[in-house]
Design a protein around this motif. Structure first.
Motif, PDB file in Angstrom:
ATOM      1  N   THR A 126      20.887   5.758  -5.167  1.00 18.94           N
ATOM      2  CA  THR A 126      20.765   6.235  -6.543  1.00 18.94           C
ATOM      3  C   THR A 126      21.879   7.188  -7.001  1.00 18.94           C
ATOM      4  O   THR A 126      22.361   7.067  -8.121  1.00 18.94           O
ATOM      5  CB  THR A 126      19.408   6.949  -6.709  1.00 18.94           C
ATOM      6  OG1 THR A 126      18.399   6.031  -6.328  1.00 18.94           O
ATOM      7  CG2 THR A 126      19.186   7.363  -8.144  1.00 18.94           C
ATOM      8  N   LEU A 130      23.971   6.406 -10.357  1.00 15.45           N
ATOM      9  CA  LEU A 130      23.770   7.122 -11.620  1.00 15.45           C
ATOM     10  C   LEU A 130      25.074   7.713 -12.139  1.00 15.45           C
ATOM     11  O   LEU A 130      25.389   7.594 -13.324  1.00 15.45           O
ATOM     12  CB  LEU A 130      22.751   8.243 -11.423  1.00 15.45           C
ATOM     13  CG  LEU A 130      21.343   7.991 -11.955  1.00 15.45           C
ATOM     14  CD1 LEU A 130      20.496   9.227 -11.776  1.00 15.45           C
ATOM     15  CD2 LEU A 130      21.391   7.596 -13.435  1.00 15.45           C
ATOM     16  N   TYR A 381      15.943   2.620 -14.183  1.00 18.46           N
ATOM     17  CA  TYR A 381      15.383   3.968 -14.295  1.00 18.46           C
ATOM     18  C   TYR A 381      14.335   4.129 -15.388  1.00 18.46           C
ATOM     19  O   TYR A 381      13.614   5.118 -15.403  1.00 18.46           O
ATOM     20  CB  TYR A 381      16.507   4.984 -14.532  1.00 18.46           C
ATOM     21  CG  TYR A 381      17.497   5.007 -13.394  1.00 18.46           C
ATOM     22  CD1 TYR A 381      17.133   5.542 -12.160  1.00 18.46           C
ATOM     23  CD2 TYR A 381      18.761   4.462 -13.536  1.00 18.46           C
ATOM     24  CE1 TYR A 381      18.018   5.538 -11.091  1.00 18.46           C
ATOM     25  CE2 TYR A 381      19.656   4.457 -12.478  1.00 18.46           C
ATOM     26  CZ  TYR A 381      19.277   4.996 -11.258  1.00 18.46           C
ATOM     27  OH  TYR A 381      20.153   4.985 -10.217  1.00 18.46           O
TER      28      TYR A 381
END
Lengths: 563, 90
Positions: A126, A130, A381
């Protein structure tokens, strides 16, 4: 030669020119409508259903980068710096494109990821995902905004259209065909745009060279003006702003040729997306390599017109000599030359080419933004596990939203004189560290998840720090007047990313090996990295390695001739 | 648009390129032949650039036209038959 009125760039376009322009718009919108029929899933919309032949994706690959800013900016560099501008096309693109096709594409295409950030998610989890998905989405809308602003200025200058009206009309056209037909429409229009640009610039170059007495005439005239540096590619000290010739060459080879170029061409999803939409592994690997051939040749019809303008356009000549240019800047070089040399008819083609290149640039930004937004931000997300029609709708809405934000962003660009500097700054913030992370991640299985995102953040901050120190409007403590600041910034970002990633990896635990199949070189069976050589992929002339070698030889030969 | 299998015809990119440059080529060639003033000629340093560009575009259009008809695009029945179900990359 008539002297142009000060700062008046109005082209006398007549109905014939407008008819040629309208025909192009009709075809572009028609493509959007036709492409809509082939869109039934989100993958069709966002990745063309992975169905396109290599020559189409290859031309789209370079066309996505051939936006109006690129055209105007590179012609401007041609007028200002002369031949050294070829570095942006040759060392600054070709090796990276070949490397992408031969070395990296097997992992991108083979792992079936749908975007560059998605590769980072699978490799590092992640954190890195991101950082990259957000920074990419942000950069794309910013750059789309820059493109929009540039187009509006151009239309205002050339045709006298009011700036707000230009923005709305152009944005509506792009929005219509990308929302209807998705990536296929964007890519088809990019290929079309490529041919229109060549059709506009090749005659311009021929007329220009005819006027100055051919290449030798151009060289004589530039020499007579006292131009030394402008006639050879090296060491390009004016271009880099690095006075020492040896350091200048290092700056170009390492900063532009290695870090900036590899960062941009191999990890920028707006580019890689074109290859991911190809119909097979072989076609995907050939995409950037096929694109490299026109990329090696196209500077001749962009940079040479710039150099011609430095001889035949009084205002550009004045700029070169530091005299009064009457409010003209280098960015107007190409429009000035078009106005000077092309009669009605070809004038319409040239206007169409400029508009087309602008629209292709914005469409590339928007069509990559919507994919990252849909798959990497919304699906990962916000709302997971919805039916595919849901994500198709999100993709269409993201296209609309991205375009609206881009319109707003257009005004950020207005504070800068040389648009290229601004774009380069953005690229060096986000792209330079990316390549370091990718190359470490693809070839070093020990590299940990934490190293993925911390390295990226450190590299980006490094690039920002150099930008702030070098910009005279900010700190101005580093003296790098040309484009050297972005080369140095990118290099700092690259080195910082590598160092930080290695150090962090030493103190954190590696990603379990069984998650890394298809993503890391040593954990991917050779069969998964090779492409088929049957059917549409058969034939020696479809070998990626052979084509890649060929374009490297071509580029080397060009450097020997024009060095 | 000849009798080939499925709905590739109009949406073959090669045909679109051929049509666009066919139109451009015809228009510019006619303008170059019949409607070029001395002023236009002087602007382009004596070259009839509309005529030459028009002819060049006709050659490009012919190339893509011939390519389209000699190697027609075949669209398979099911769209993206080889793909795994979309959205299944988790």
């Amino acid at each position: 030669m008539p002297v142009l009125a000060q700062a008046d760039l109005r082209l006398d376009a007549n109905p014939l020119d407008y008819i040629l322009l309208v025909i192009y718009f009709a075809v572009v919108l028609g493509i959007g409508v036709m492409a809509r029929r082939s869109v039934s899933t989100s993958l069709d919309f966002l990745l063309s259903g992975r169905s396109l032949p290599a020559w189409v994706t290859g031309l789209a690959f370079i066309s996505a980068n051939l936006g109006a800013i690129e055209l105007l900016g590179m012609a401007a560099n041609g007028a200002q710096y002369g031949l050294p501008t070829v570095h942006y096309y040759w060392i600054g693109a070709i090796p990276a494109m070949v490397f992408l096709g031969l070395v990296m594409m097997p992992f991108y295409y083979g792992s079936k990821v749908r975007s560059v950030p998605e590769f980072l998610r699978r490799r590092f989890g992640t954190g890195a995902h991101l950082v990259n998905a957000l920074s990419f989405a942000l950069a794309q809308v910013l750059i789309a905004g820059v493109n929009l602003y540039a187009l509006a200025l151009l239309l205002n200058l050339l045709l006298g259209w009011p700036i707000p009206l230009s923005i709305v009309i152009a944005a509506l056209v792009v929005l219509t065909y990308t929302t209807l037909g998705g990536l296929s429409a964007a890519i088809y229009n990019e290929v079309l745009q490529f041919f229109v640009i060549v059709a506009a610039l090749l005659p311009l170059t021929i007329v220009g060279l005819h006027k100055v007495g051919g290449w030798n005439g151009l060289v004589d005239k530039l020499t007579a003006k006292g131009a030394g540096e402008e006639l050879g590619a090296w060491p390009a000290t004016e271009l880099t702003g690095i006075a020492n010739p040896v350091l200048s060459v290092i700056g170009i080879v390492f900063g532009l040729g290695f870090v900036l170029s590899f960062g941009y061409w191999t990890t920028n999803f707006a580019e890689v997306q074109r290859a991911l939409s190809a119909k097979s592994m072989s076609a995907a690997r050939r995409t950037p390599i096929i694109g490299a051939f026109p990329k090696a040749l196209i500077p001749f019809i962009i940079i040479i017109p710039g150099m011609i303008a430095a001889v035949v356009i009084p205002q550009v000549q004045a700029l070169n000599e530091g005299g009064d240019s009457g409010g003209i800047t280098y960015n107007e070089t190409l429009p000035l030359l078009i106005r000077e040399l092309l009669p009605n008819g070809m004038l319409g083609i040239a206007i169409t080419g400029l508009l087309a290149s602008f629209m292709a640039g914005v469409a590339a930004n928007v069509s990559s933004f919507n994919t990252v937004f849909t798959y990497d931000l919304w699906q990962d997300y916000v709302k997971k596990d919805r039916p595919d029609e849901y994500y198709l709708r999100v993709g269409r809405l993201a296209t609309i939203g991205g375009t609206i934000i881009a319109i707003g962003t257009a005004f950020i660009a207005s504070g800068y004189g040389n648009i290229m500097d601004y774009i380069q700054a953005l690229f060096s913030f986000f792209n330079a560290p990316l390549f370091a992370t990718f190359i470490l991640g693809m070839f070093w299985k020990r590299m940990s998840a934490a190293a993925g995102w911390i390295g990226l953040v450190a590299g980006t901050l490094g690039a920002v720090a150099v930008f702030v120190m070098a910009d005279p409007k900010l700190l101005g403590v580093l003296d790098l007047p040309g484009q050297g600041a972005s080369f140095v910034g990118a290099s700092v970002a690259f080195v910082l990313d590598i160092v930080v990633s290695v150090v962090v990896t030493m103190f954190t635990k590696p990603v379990p090996e069984k998650q890394l199949g298809g993503l890391v070189y040593s954990l991917t069976p050779k069969a998964d990295r090779t492409h088929s050589t049957t059917g549409d992929d058969a034939g020696w002339y479809r070998s990626p390695a052979l084509l890649g070698g060929g374009v490297l030889v071509l580029t080397t030969a060009l450097y020997i001739i024009f060095g | 648009m000849a009798g080939k299998s499925h709905r590739a015809g109009l949406f073959d990119l090669r045909l679109i390129i051929a049509v666009l440059f066919g139109i451009y080529g015809v228009v510019l060639t006619i303008v170059g032949f019949g409607f070029t003033s001395d002023e236009d000629l002087a602007k382009a340093d004596g070259l009839n650039i509309n005529l030459w560009s028009g002819l060049g575009m006709l050659v490009l259009a012919a190339f893509f036209g011939v390519w389209t008809f000699t190697k027609p695009l075949i669209v398979p029945d099911e769209v993206s038959a080889e793909e795994e179900p979309a959205g299944g990359a988790h």
